[in-house]
Write a protein that holds these residues in place. Sequence first.
Motif, PDB file in Angstrom:
ATOM      1  N   VAL A 167       0.855  -1.196   0.000  1.00  0.00           N
ATOM      2  CA  VAL A 167       0.000   0.000   0.000  1.00  0.00           C
ATOM      3  C   VAL A 167       0.884   1.236   0.000  1.00  0.00           C
ATOM      4  CG1 VAL A 167      -1.648   1.337   1.377  1.00  0.00           C
ATOM      5  CG2 VAL A 167      -1.907  -1.135   1.173  1.00  0.00           C
ATOM      6  N   LYS A 168       0.466   2.254  -0.769  1.00  0.00           N
ATOM      7  CA  LYS A 168       1.148   3.552  -0.769  1.00  0.00           C
ATOM      8  C   LYS A 168       0.119   4.604  -0.409  1.00  0.00           C
ATOM      9  CE  LYS A 168       4.581   2.128  -3.986  1.00  0.00           C
ATOM     10  NZ  LYS A 168       5.328   2.312  -5.168  1.00  0.00           N
ATOM     11  N   PHE A 169       0.488   5.459   0.540  1.00  0.00           N
ATOM     12  CA  PHE A 169      -0.404   6.522   0.971  1.00  0.00           C
ATOM     13  C   PHE A 169      -0.020   7.815   0.259  1.00  0.00           C
ATOM     14  CE2 PHE A 169      -0.573   3.407   4.363  1.00  0.00           C
ATOM     15  CZ  PHE A 169      -1.942   3.269   4.519  1.00  0.00           C
ATOM     16  N   ASP A 226      -6.037  20.571  -2.098  1.00  0.00           N
ATOM     17  CA  ASP A 226      -7.105  20.142  -3.005  1.00  0.00           C
ATOM     18  C   ASP A 226      -7.601  18.723  -2.758  1.00  0.00           C
ATOM     19  OD1 ASP A 226      -6.922  22.584  -4.422  1.00  0.00           O
ATOM     20  OD2 ASP A 226      -5.215  21.804  -5.541  1.00  0.00           O
ATOM     21  N   SER A 227      -6.964  18.004  -1.838  1.00  0.00           N
ATOM     22  CA  SER A 227      -7.294  16.597  -1.649  1.00  0.00           C
ATOM     23  C   SER A 227      -7.099  16.193  -0.193  1.00  0.00           C
ATOM     24  CB  SER A 227      -6.393  15.743  -2.543  1.00  0.00           C
ATOM     25  OG  SER A 227      -6.465  14.387  -2.199  1.00  0.00           O
ATOM     26  N   ALA A 228      -7.911  15.254   0.241  1.00  0.00           N
ATOM     27  CA  ALA A 228      -7.776  14.718   1.604  1.00  0.00           C
ATOM     28  C   ALA A 228      -6.736  13.611   1.664  1.00  0.00           C
ATOM     29  CB  ALA A 228      -9.121  14.192   2.086  1.00  0.00           C
ATOM     30  N   GLY A 229      -6.039  13.349   0.563  1.00  0.00           N
ATOM     31  CA  GLY A 229      -5.077  12.265   0.515  1.00  0.00           C
ATOM     32  C   GLY A 229      -5.733  11.024  -0.066  1.00  0.00           C
ATOM     33  N   GLY A 230      -4.986   9.966  -0.141  1.00  0.00           N
ATOM     34  CA  GLY A 230      -5.546   8.760  -0.721  1.00  0.00           C
ATOM     35  C   GLY A 230      -4.682   7.546  -0.497  1.00  0.00           C
ATOM     36  N   VAL A 231      -5.098   6.451  -1.126  1.00  0.00           N
ATOM     37  CA  VAL A 231      -4.436   5.161  -0.991  1.00  0.00           C
ATOM     38  C   VAL A 231      -4.225   4.573  -2.377  1.00  0.00           C
ATOM     39  CG1 VAL A 231      -4.689   2.809  -0.098  1.00  0.00           C
ATOM     40  CG2 VAL A 231      -5.565   4.730   1.225  1.00  0.00           C
TER      41      VAL A 231
END
Length: 119
Positions: free
Chosen positions: A88-90, A96-101
């Motif tokens: 997994v990479k965070f 502009d973004s809450a982040g992701g996976v």
Amino acid sequence: MINASIPMHSAPIVDKGIALHNRPGQCPLMAVSWKLLRGARLMLGLSQEELAKASGVGRASIDRLERGLARTIRVTDAVQRALEARGVKFIAASKDSAGGVLLPPDPAESAKAEVQDRA
């Protein structure tokens, strides 16, 4: 992506506005929300028990983490590292973004795509 030239500290540090934390002798981790950690676990198809075993923390600690309660750096670090060990990479949050996976490729899907490419 974490900058490898960031010095090792035992206290939280900030790089370009992204909170990072680490332990001496380990690469710094970006602060990942409990929602992303829970989402990554679910997308990998892991139970809380399986993640507890892989991360070395108790299932109850993972349950509390995934509900946004009692968030400790030790538990968050251990869970994040266990998920990253599974590919997994965070993605860091930005304005502009809450982040992701990003999930690792599914070996079955990769093999299927190779067969289709040959046809």
